[in-house]
Design a protein around this motif. Structure first.
Motif, PDB file in Angstrom:
ATOM      1  N   GLU A 213       0.835  -1.210   0.000  1.00 53.94           N
ATOM      2  CA  GLU A 213       0.000   0.000   0.000  1.00 53.94           C
ATOM      3  C   GLU A 213       0.868   1.257   0.000  1.00 53.94           C
ATOM      4  O   GLU A 213       0.632   2.195  -0.744  1.00 53.94           O
ATOM      5  CB  GLU A 213      -0.899  -0.015   1.229  1.00 53.94           C
ATOM      6  CG  GLU A 213      -1.785   1.177   1.370  1.00 53.94           C
ATOM      7  CD  GLU A 213      -3.144   0.978   0.743  1.00 53.94           C
ATOM      8  OE1 GLU A 213      -3.822   1.994   0.541  1.00 53.94           O
ATOM      9  OE2 GLU A 213      -3.521  -0.158   0.464  1.00 53.94           O
ATOM     10  N   PHE A 214       1.900   1.294   0.852  1.00 56.83           N
ATOM     11  CA  PHE A 214       2.753   2.470   0.954  1.00 56.83           C
ATOM     12  C   PHE A 214       3.619   2.675  -0.282  1.00 56.83           C
ATOM     13  O   PHE A 214       3.940   3.798  -0.629  1.00 56.83           O
ATOM     14  CB  PHE A 214       3.665   2.376   2.177  1.00 56.83           C
ATOM     15  CG  PHE A 214       2.950   2.573   3.479  1.00 56.83           C
ATOM     16  CD1 PHE A 214       2.176   3.693   3.704  1.00 56.83           C
ATOM     17  CD2 PHE A 214       3.062   1.650   4.490  1.00 56.83           C
ATOM     18  CE1 PHE A 214       1.518   3.884   4.909  1.00 56.83           C
ATOM     19  CE2 PHE A 214       2.407   1.824   5.699  1.00 56.83           C
ATOM     20  CZ  PHE A 214       1.636   2.941   5.901  1.00 56.83           C
ATOM     21  N   GLU A 215       4.032   1.607  -0.905  1.00 59.29           N
ATOM     22  CA  GLU A 215       4.957   1.720  -2.025  1.00 59.29           C
ATOM     23  C   GLU A 215       4.272   1.798  -3.376  1.00 59.29           C
ATOM     24  O   GLU A 215       4.926   2.013  -4.389  1.00 59.29           O
ATOM     25  CB  GLU A 215       5.936   0.544  -2.000  1.00 59.29           C
ATOM     26  CG  GLU A 215       6.867   0.611  -0.807  1.00 59.29           C
ATOM     27  CD  GLU A 215       7.862  -0.533  -0.757  1.00 59.29           C
ATOM     28  OE1 GLU A 215       7.740  -1.487  -1.552  1.00 59.29           O
ATOM     29  OE2 GLU A 215       8.771  -0.475   0.088  1.00 59.29           O
ATOM     30  N   ALA A 216       2.961   1.642  -3.422  1.00 60.93           N
ATOM     31  CA  ALA A 216       2.246   1.702  -4.691  1.00 60.93           C
ATOM     32  C   ALA A 216       2.225   3.144  -5.201  1.00 60.93           C
ATOM     33  O   ALA A 216       1.847   4.057  -4.461  1.00 60.93           O
ATOM     34  CB  ALA A 216       0.824   1.184  -4.522  1.00 60.93           C
ATOM     35  N   PRO A 217       2.630   3.344  -6.461  1.00 63.14           N
ATOM     36  CA  PRO A 217       2.597   4.713  -6.998  1.00 63.14           C
ATOM     37  C   PRO A 217       1.165   5.144  -7.289  1.00 63.14           C
ATOM     38  O   PRO A 217       0.311   4.320  -7.601  1.00 63.14           O
ATOM     39  CB  PRO A 217       3.404   4.592  -8.291  1.00 63.14           C
ATOM     40  CG  PRO A 217       3.253   3.166  -8.697  1.00 63.14           C
ATOM     41  CD  PRO A 217       3.127   2.376  -7.420  1.00 63.14           C
ATOM     42  N   TYR A 218       0.919   6.438  -7.144  1.00 61.78           N
ATOM     43  CA  TYR A 218      -0.383   6.981  -7.516  1.00 61.78           C
ATOM     44  C   TYR A 218      -0.507   6.939  -9.027  1.00 61.78           C
ATOM     45  O   TYR A 218       0.432   7.263  -9.744  1.00 61.78           O
ATOM     46  CB  TYR A 218      -0.523   8.425  -7.051  1.00 61.78           C
ATOM     47  CG  TYR A 218      -0.804   8.581  -5.591  1.00 61.78           C
ATOM     48  CD1 TYR A 218      -2.064   8.309  -5.089  1.00 61.78           C
ATOM     49  CD2 TYR A 218       0.183   9.015  -4.722  1.00 61.78           C
ATOM     50  CE1 TYR A 218      -2.344   8.465  -3.740  1.00 61.78           C
ATOM     51  CE2 TYR A 218      -0.087   9.174  -3.373  1.00 61.78           C
ATOM     52  CZ  TYR A 218      -1.349   8.900  -2.899  1.00 61.78           C
ATOM     53  OH  TYR A 218      -1.611   9.061  -1.582  1.00 61.78           O
ATOM     54  N   GLU A 219      -1.682   6.579  -9.498  1.00 60.28           N
ATOM     55  CA  GLU A 219      -1.940   6.624 -10.928  1.00 60.28           C
ATOM     56  C   GLU A 219      -2.691   7.898 -11.239  1.00 60.28           C
ATOM     57  O   GLU A 219      -3.618   8.270 -10.526  1.00 60.28           O
ATOM     58  CB  GLU A 219      -2.753   5.398 -11.352  1.00 60.28           C
ATOM     59  CG  GLU A 219      -1.973   4.106 -11.211  1.00 60.28           C
ATOM     60  CD  GLU A 219      -2.773   2.903 -11.661  1.00 60.28           C
ATOM     61  OE1 GLU A 219      -3.758   3.073 -12.406  1.00 60.28           O
ATOM     62  OE2 GLU A 219      -2.403   1.800 -11.260  1.00 60.28           O
ATOM     63  N   ASN A 220      -2.262   8.587 -12.297  1.00 62.48           N
ATOM     64  CA  ASN A 220      -2.904   9.830 -12.733  1.00 62.48           C
ATOM     65  C   ASN A 220      -2.976  10.882 -11.631  1.00 62.48           C
ATOM     66  O   ASN A 220      -3.960  11.598 -11.514  1.00 62.48           O
ATOM     67  CB  ASN A 220      -4.314   9.541 -13.278  1.00 62.48           C
ATOM     68  CG  ASN A 220      -4.301   8.554 -14.415  1.00 62.48           C
ATOM     69  OD1 ASN A 220      -3.450   8.617 -15.285  1.00 62.48           O
ATOM     70  ND2 ASN A 220      -5.231   7.627 -14.395  1.00 62.48           N
ATOM     71  N   PHE A 221      -1.933  10.940 -10.812  1.00 62.77           N
ATOM     72  CA  PHE A 221      -1.901  11.928  -9.735  1.00 62.77           C
ATOM     73  C   PHE A 221      -1.669  13.303 -10.342  1.00 62.77           C
ATOM     74  O   PHE A 221      -0.789  13.471 -11.183  1.00 62.77           O
ATOM     75  CB  PHE A 221      -0.796  11.582  -8.734  1.00 62.77           C
ATOM     76  CG  PHE A 221      -0.977  12.232  -7.400  1.00 62.77           C
ATOM     77  CD1 PHE A 221      -1.976  11.807  -6.537  1.00 62.77           C
ATOM     78  CD2 PHE A 221      -0.160  13.270  -6.992  1.00 62.77           C
ATOM     79  CE1 PHE A 221      -2.159  12.401  -5.296  1.00 62.77           C
ATOM     80  CE2 PHE A 221      -0.331  13.872  -5.758  1.00 62.77           C
ATOM     81  CZ  PHE A 221      -1.331  13.428  -4.912  1.00 62.77           C
ATOM     82  N   PRO A 222      -2.444  14.314  -9.935  1.00 67.30           N
ATOM     83  CA  PRO A 222      -2.306  15.646 -10.527  1.00 67.30           C
ATOM     84  C   PRO A 222      -0.909  16.226 -10.292  1.00 67.30           C
ATOM     85  O   PRO A 222      -0.338  16.056  -9.217  1.00 67.30           O
ATOM     86  CB  PRO A 222      -3.349  16.480  -9.782  1.00 67.30           C
ATOM     87  CG  PRO A 222      -4.250  15.504  -9.123  1.00 67.30           C
ATOM     88  CD  PRO A 222      -3.464  14.248  -8.917  1.00 67.30           C
ATOM     89  N   PRO A 223      -0.373  16.920 -11.281  1.00 65.71           N
ATOM     90  CA  PRO A 223       0.946  17.551 -11.100  1.00 65.71           C
ATOM     91  C   PRO A 223       0.854  18.664 -10.058  1.00 65.71           C
ATOM     92  O   PRO A 223      -0.214  19.234  -9.819  1.00 65.71           O
ATOM     93  CB  PRO A 223       1.264  18.124 -12.478  1.00 65.71           C
ATOM     94  CG  PRO A 223      -0.048  18.217 -13.178  1.00 65.71           C
ATOM     95  CD  PRO A 223      -0.943  17.181 -12.593  1.00 65.71           C
ATOM     96  N   ASN A 224       1.975  18.952  -9.445  1.00 62.36           N
ATOM     97  CA  ASN A 224       2.095  20.024  -8.457  1.00 62.36           C
ATOM     98  C   ASN A 224       1.159  19.828  -7.263  1.00 62.36           C
ATOM     99  O   ASN A 224       0.643  20.786  -6.706  1.00 62.36           O
ATOM    100  CB  ASN A 224       1.871  21.391  -9.116  1.00 62.36           C
ATOM    101  CG  ASN A 224       2.587  22.485  -8.348  1.00 62.36           C
ATOM    102  OD1 ASN A 224       3.511  22.229  -7.581  1.00 62.36           O
ATOM    103  ND2 ASN A 224       2.153  23.705  -8.542  1.00 62.36           N
ATOM    104  N   THR A 225       0.935  18.551  -6.904  1.00 62.27           N
ATOM    105  CA  THR A 225       0.062  18.219  -5.783  1.00 62.27           C
ATOM    106  C   THR A 225       0.814  17.338  -4.799  1.00 62.27           C
ATOM    107  O   THR A 225       1.437  16.364  -5.195  1.00 62.27           O
ATOM    108  CB  THR A 225      -1.195  17.481  -6.274  1.00 62.27           C
ATOM    109  OG1 THR A 225      -1.892  18.321  -7.192  1.00 62.27           O
ATOM    110  CG2 THR A 225      -2.117  17.131  -5.125  1.00 62.27           C
ATOM    111  N   GLY A 226       0.758  17.690  -3.535  1.00 60.31           N
ATOM    112  CA  GLY A 226       1.357  16.882  -2.484  1.00 60.31           C
ATOM    113  C   GLY A 226       0.283  16.101  -1.751  1.00 60.31           C
ATOM    114  O   GLY A 226      -0.861  16.549  -1.636  1.00 60.31           O
ATOM    115  N   SER A 227       0.637  14.928  -1.280  1.00 63.93           N
ATOM    116  CA  SER A 227      -0.302  14.092  -0.539  1.00 63.93           C
ATOM    117  C   SER A 227       0.151  13.997   0.914  1.00 63.93           C
ATOM    118  O   SER A 227       1.304  13.681   1.190  1.00 63.93           O
ATOM    119  CB  SER A 227      -0.359  12.698  -1.158  1.00 63.93           C
ATOM    120  OG  SER A 227      -1.208  11.856  -0.422  1.00 63.93           O
TER     121      SER A 227
END
Length: 102
Positions: free
Chosen positions: A6-20
């Motif tokens: 879960e922690f290592e899975a990359p976000y898919e289609n994550f918006p640019p210039n956005t922090g989580s």
């Protein structure tokens, strides 16, 4: 180990210039003293993103929701829990919140 994927899975289609911002927690003896607020404010003020998201906060987690709303986060997505699971754990929805720098 069970959350490693879960922690290592990359976000898919994550918006640019956005922090989580994820898994914010405060030790019980320090709750109510502004620790979480200071940490999140520090992140927002000292990282280069314009937008910040917090995904999947339980709608029943009132202290967390108050904190995020106080800091300017707003709900942008609501994920209903299946009825059987909601009855078991008492969570009706998982909320996603967003903060946009002004």
């Amino acid at each position: 180990m069970f959350l490693k994927k879960e922690f290592e899975a990359p976000y898919e289609n994550f918006p640019p210039n956005t922090g989580s911002i994820e898994f914010v927690g405060t030790a019980p003896k320090f709750r109510g003293q502004g620790v979480a607020s200071q940490i999140i404010q520090h992140i927002i003020e000292n990282t280069p993103y314009n937008d910040y998201v917090i995904d999947e906060v339980a709608d029943t987690n009132i202290p967390a929701m108050r904190l995020y709303e106080k800091l300017g986060f707003e709900e942008y997505k609501r994920k209903p829990m299946p009825e059987k699971i909601a009855k078991k754990n008492g969570i009706n929805n998982l909320l996603s919140l967003k903060y946009v720098k002004k």
